[in-house]
Structures are given as C-alpha cells and as structure tokens.
Design an enzyme around this catalytic site. Sequence first.
Site, PDB file in Angstrom:
ATOM      1  N   GLY A   1       0.843  -1.250   0.112  1.00  0.00           N
ATOM      2  CA  GLY A   1       0.181  -0.102   0.187  1.00  0.00           C
ATOM      3  C   GLY A   1       0.881   1.403   0.007  1.00  0.00           C
ATOM      4  O   GLY A   1       0.314   2.153  -0.526  1.00  0.00           O
TER       5      GLY A   1
ATOM      6  N   LYS B   1      -7.492   7.112   9.231  1.00  0.00           N
ATOM      7  CA  LYS B   1      -9.028   6.951   9.399  1.00  0.00           C
ATOM      8  C   LYS B   1      -9.346   7.427  10.517  1.00  0.00           C
ATOM      9  O   LYS B   1      -9.064   6.800  11.367  1.00  0.00           O
ATOM     10  CB  LYS B   1      -9.171   5.448   8.960  1.00  0.00           C
TER      11      LYS B   1
ATOM     12  N   GLU C   1       3.908   4.071   6.123  1.00  0.00           N
ATOM     13  CA  GLU C   1       2.407   3.233   5.930  1.00  0.00           C
ATOM     14  C   GLU C   1       1.685   4.076   5.148  1.00  0.00           C
ATOM     15  O   GLU C   1       1.706   5.415   5.176  1.00  0.00           O
ATOM     16  CB  GLU C   1       2.135   2.964   7.505  1.00  0.00           C
ATOM     17  N   ASP C   2       0.797   3.389   4.290  1.00  0.00           N
ATOM     18  CA  ASP C   2      -0.234   4.331   3.629  1.00  0.00           C
ATOM     19  C   ASP C   2      -1.440   4.691   4.618  1.00  0.00           C
ATOM     20  O   ASP C   2      -1.711   6.002   4.432  1.00  0.00           O
ATOM     21  CB  ASP C   2      -0.993   3.291   2.544  1.00  0.00           C
TER      22      ASP C   2
ATOM     23  N   LEU D   1       0.218  -1.790  12.265  1.00  0.00           N
ATOM     24  CA  LEU D   1       1.103  -0.823  12.741  1.00  0.00           C
ATOM     25  C   LEU D   1       1.898  -0.915  14.089  1.00  0.00           C
ATOM     26  O   LEU D   1       2.754  -1.050  14.368  1.00  0.00           O
ATOM     27  CB  LEU D   1       0.647   0.864  12.682  1.00  0.00           C
TER      28      LEU D   1
ATOM     29  N   GLY E   1      -5.196   0.175  13.400  1.00  0.00           N
ATOM     30  CA  GLY E   1      -3.819   0.208  13.912  1.00  0.00           C
ATOM     31  C   GLY E   1      -3.061  -0.919  14.319  1.00  0.00           C
ATOM     32  O   GLY E   1      -2.053  -1.085  14.779  1.00  0.00           O
TER      33      GLY E   1
ATOM     34  N   ASP F   1      -5.712   2.618  10.064  1.00  0.00           N
ATOM     35  CA  ASP F   1      -7.062   2.274  10.122  1.00  0.00           C
ATOM     36  C   ASP F   1      -7.404   1.632  11.442  1.00  0.00           C
ATOM     37  O   ASP F   1      -7.565   2.450  12.559  1.00  0.00           O
ATOM     38  CB  ASP F   1      -7.408   1.139   9.017  1.00  0.00           C
TER      39      ASP F   1
END
Length: 175
Positions: A44, A131, A99-100, A108, A105, A103
Amino acid sequence: MNFKHNLKVLISKEDIEKGIVSLADQINQKYKDEQVSLIAIMNGSVFFFADLARKLNMPIKMDTIVVSSYSGTESTREIKFHKEITKPIVTNQNVIIIEDIIDTGQTLTAVYEYLQSLNPKSLEIVTLADKVGCHNDFKYEYKSIFQVPNKFVVGYGFEIDDLYRQLDQIYSVED
C-alpha cells in the site's frame, strides 16, 4: 477508466504532492546531517514511499516489510508477516516506518513492536492517511498527512483486492 466501484475523489494529486513536500521538509529538518532508514509497509505505501524518499536530503537506506490483515474490504484481525527486514539497517539507526493508512492500528502495532525489538536509535511512524475514529487505542505516536472518513478508500496505493492502487488521487468507495 472503467471502475468496478463507484468512486468519489477525496484527495487530489496536487494536495497529495503538497502534503508529501511538507512532510519531507519536516523530516529533512529533524534529521539534518544524519542517516535515516526508511521501512515501507508494502504494498500500500509503494507510491507514498517512493515520492517521499525522493524528497529527502539526507543519506537514506531502505527496506520493505510485507504485512497483511485485510481480505477485500474487511479486516481479518489476523496480522501476517509475508516479508520481514532483510537488511541490517535498523539496529542503532534512525528508522521511519512508512505506511499508507492507519485504520485499526493493528498492523502498525505489530510492525512497530517488531522493529522496536531490533533496537533502533529512534523509531518514528509516518502515514499518508489517518482513518478518523478507527484506532482510538493505538498507543504509538505518528504523523499523518491527511485524515479520511471511516470509509473504504482507494488510489495512490490504497486498494480493494489489489485494484485501484495505480490511481494518482485518493477516492472513497461509495457503493
């Protein structure tokens, strides 16, 4: 282009470019005269990673991690490492995770804890998008260029089943 989904532009390519330049300026100031190791979470972040790396002024080393937790538009809640770090560029180094999107988490968190176990000098997270309202319990600091609504997004690396990554803008999926 013929799309399988109804897409609505959220972030233009011009705004993406401006955001990346601003983030690169911050990183260039923070790590002036130091070397940095960039770790991209693939697939991503591929476009974000490449565009950001080209704007950095310090010596950089790069590697990638391949991690997944999605199937289609749903999180499987299971983090799978398909590729870990293959180069010795983390221990005692300034490391930036690229990272892209953040969301839930979960991805990550897994990547951050894995890289932290390799004893970096410093460890930082940067994301293209955040997000809103999806990761209230994420415990690590990060910098994000954009906030996006709690919708599925595609383009500029974001995808549904590997479709739409190549689009140069970020879209919300409306159907």
